[in-house]
Design a protein around this motif. Structure first.
Motif: not given
Length: 89
Positions: A51, A8, A47-48, A45, A12, A43
């Protein structure tokens, strides 16, 4: 890499590279860090965002070590230049 999920993290950074390329901007460590920051602003999220933060932290490690590397390169090129001058004599 320090990414929670290495694959991931690559995605990214790849996304940031594509964004810069499409915008015809220079692609380097600094511009990638800035682009990742811009991506994080849009963003929601968690989680994102984590990352992106990991990717930025990983890239910043290169910025912190690069002045040392640049000094080493200057020393190396200076020594080569001096050898070339001495060989011409």
């Amino acid at each position: 890499m320090l990414f929670h999920d290495e694959e991931q993290g690559h995605i990214i950074i790849g996304e940031a590279v594509i964004n810069l390329a499409v915008s015809q901007k220079e692609i380097n460590i600094h511009s990638l860090i800035i682009e990742l920051g811009t991506m994080a602003e849009g963003d929601a999220s968690d989680n994102r965002l984590a990352q992106i933060a990991d990717a930025r932290r990983w890239l910043k490690a290169f910025v912190e070590t690069s002045p040392r590397n640049r000094e080493e390169l200057r020393w190396l090129s200076a020594s080569r230049h001096l050898r070339a001058i001495n060989n011409d004599r």
